[in-house]
Motif scaffolding. Structure first.
Motif, short mmCIF file in Angstrom:
data_model
loop_
_atom_site.label_atom_id
_atom_site.label_comp_id
_atom_site.label_asym_id
_atom_site.label_seq_id
_atom_site.Cartn_x
_atom_site.Cartn_y
_atom_site.Cartn_z
N ALA A 1 0.83 -1.21 0.00
CA ALA A 1 0.00 0.00 0.00
C ALA A 1 0.87 1.27 0.00
N ASP A 2 2.08 1.16 0.56
CA ASP A 2 2.99 2.32 0.56
C ASP A 2 3.93 2.29 -0.63
N LEU A 3 4.38 1.08 -0.96
CA LEU A 3 5.42 0.96 -1.99
C LEU A 3 4.91 1.38 -3.37
N GLY A 4 3.67 0.99 -3.69
CA GLY A 4 3.11 1.32 -5.02
C GLY A 4 3.13 2.83 -5.26
N PRO A 5 2.50 3.62 -4.41
CA PRO A 5 2.49 5.08 -4.61
C PRO A 5 3.90 5.69 -4.59
N TYR A 6 4.78 5.13 -3.76
CA TYR A 6 6.17 5.63 -3.71
C TYR A 6 6.83 5.46 -5.07
N LEU A 7 6.70 4.26 -5.66
CA LEU A 7 7.33 4.00 -6.96
C LEU A 7 6.68 4.84 -8.05
#
Ligand code: SAH
Ligand code: AVI
Length: 328
Positions: A293-299
């Motif tokens: 949930a955090d990694l997707g938007p970060y990338l």
């Protein structure tokens, strides 16, 4: 069928590599808390010990990732179309073989560019891969991610592999620099296949870094054996205790070597001496765990579109297929 081709492009000379190790040891062990860069864990012995870890029952990461690759290799190859496959931190490349055979099955000869600081791992993996798959032509780059990323642009269209959750060995600051560099080195439409270990029960994670057979401890201890071999450090390896602790608040495993007896560490190439008091702890690596949930938007914020996220039924691990978007 034509014979497979292998070329390994050498990185720093052995003398420069020893000097770089010596400088990193002096710098990191003079700092507080004491630390050493994770890449020095991987000399020839370290690479072999890491492979032993991946075979332990506790170290679930490699098995799950191998299964995900087995299941989705064909779909990934079809989706990306023909590519030069570049792999950062390729190690033994045992899992990569599944993906490479999907590419050669679909598209014929494939160019594979493994990148690793461990020359021994590069040589062994290239020999074994080409023996099994003559449709591969391999150009190994012996050196760091940083150096290899500068060579990427002319290889496009590229599929860049970063497997094993090795990205978790970079801290937040290093990871940001890394992703910016990847983003700047790839062209629009290039792909990245990223393996990440996901946040889960602390006991499961901690066990993976404290296997009962002792390979994780041997891997940590080998860093200091390497100091003895290359720097003439004179350390008592029996005084080292391996500690791996999962910190849920930081979502990371911290791995330390704790010295149970006072040591004088010689760094012969620099004619330097360091003292490690009884109880001194050196952080040898971190292993961050991720939340999709955090990694997707970060990338996405760094210019990558998440086109597929493959996970296992327990959601312990994920393989993300990312596409480098257009410059905005
Ligand atoms: N990808 C393999 C190996 C992971 S171990 C797998 O998933 O099993 C991490 C690998 O990255 C090692 O082979 C190590 O030598 C390499 N490595 C670590 N830091 C590196 C760096 N900064 N530059 C290049 N290679 C690095
Ligand atoms: C290579 N890397 C992803 C491993 C990990 O899980 O962080 C390194 C490792 N160190 C000890 N065990 C495994």
């Amino acid at each position: 069928m034509t014979a497979a081709r292998v070329e390994i492009v050498q990185g720093a000379s052995p003398q420069d590599a020893v000097l770089e190790f010596a400088q990193a040891v002096v710098l990191g062990l003079s700092d507080r808390p004491r630390w050493t860069p994770a890449r020095f864990l991987y000399d020839a012995d370290g690479s072999r010990l890491f492979d032993k870890i991946t075979d332990t029952p506790e170290y679930y990461l490699t098995r799950i990732e191998a299964d995900l690759l087995e299941e989705h290799a064909t779909a990934i190859a079809r989706f990306t179309g023909p590519r030069t496959v570049v792999e950062l931190g390729s190690g033994s490349a045992r899992k990569t073989e599944r993906l490479l055979s999907a590419y050669t099955r679909h598209y014929g000869p494939v160019r594979y560019v493994p990148v690793d600081v461990s020359e021994d791992a590069l040589q062994r993996s290239a020999t074994s891969l080409t023996r099994r798959n003559p449709a591969l032509s391999i150009r190994g780059l012996h050196g760091t991610y940083d150096a290899a990323l500068q060579e990427l642009a002319p290889l496009s269209p590229v599929l860049l592999l970063f497997l094993g959750s090795t990205v978790g060995n970079l801290n937040q600051t290093e990871a940001l620099g890394f992703w910016r560099q990847v983003s700047g080195s790839l062209r629009a439409g290039d792909f990245v296949l990223l393996g990440v270990d996901l946040v889960k029960d602390a006991a499961v994670i901690e066990a993976a870094y404290n296997d009962a057979a002792g390979w994780s401890a041997a891997f940590t201890r080998n860093l200091f054996a390497r100091m003895n071999r290359e720097l003439d450090a004179g350390l008592d390896l029996d005084a080292i205790q391996h500690e791996a602790i999962y910190r849920p608040d930081w979502r990371r495993v911290e791995i330390y070597a704790r010295f149970q007896r006072r040591q004088t560490l010689n760094v012969r190439p620099l004619d330097h001496e360091l003292v490690l008091e009884t109880g001194a702890r050196i952080m040898t690596e971190i292993s961050r765990k991720f939340d999709l949930a955090d990694l997707g938007p970060y990338l996405e914020s760094l210019g990558f579109e998440v086109v597929h996220a493959f996970t296992d039924p327990r959601s312990w691990y994920a393989l993300l297929l990312l596409r480098r978007g257009r410059e905005t």
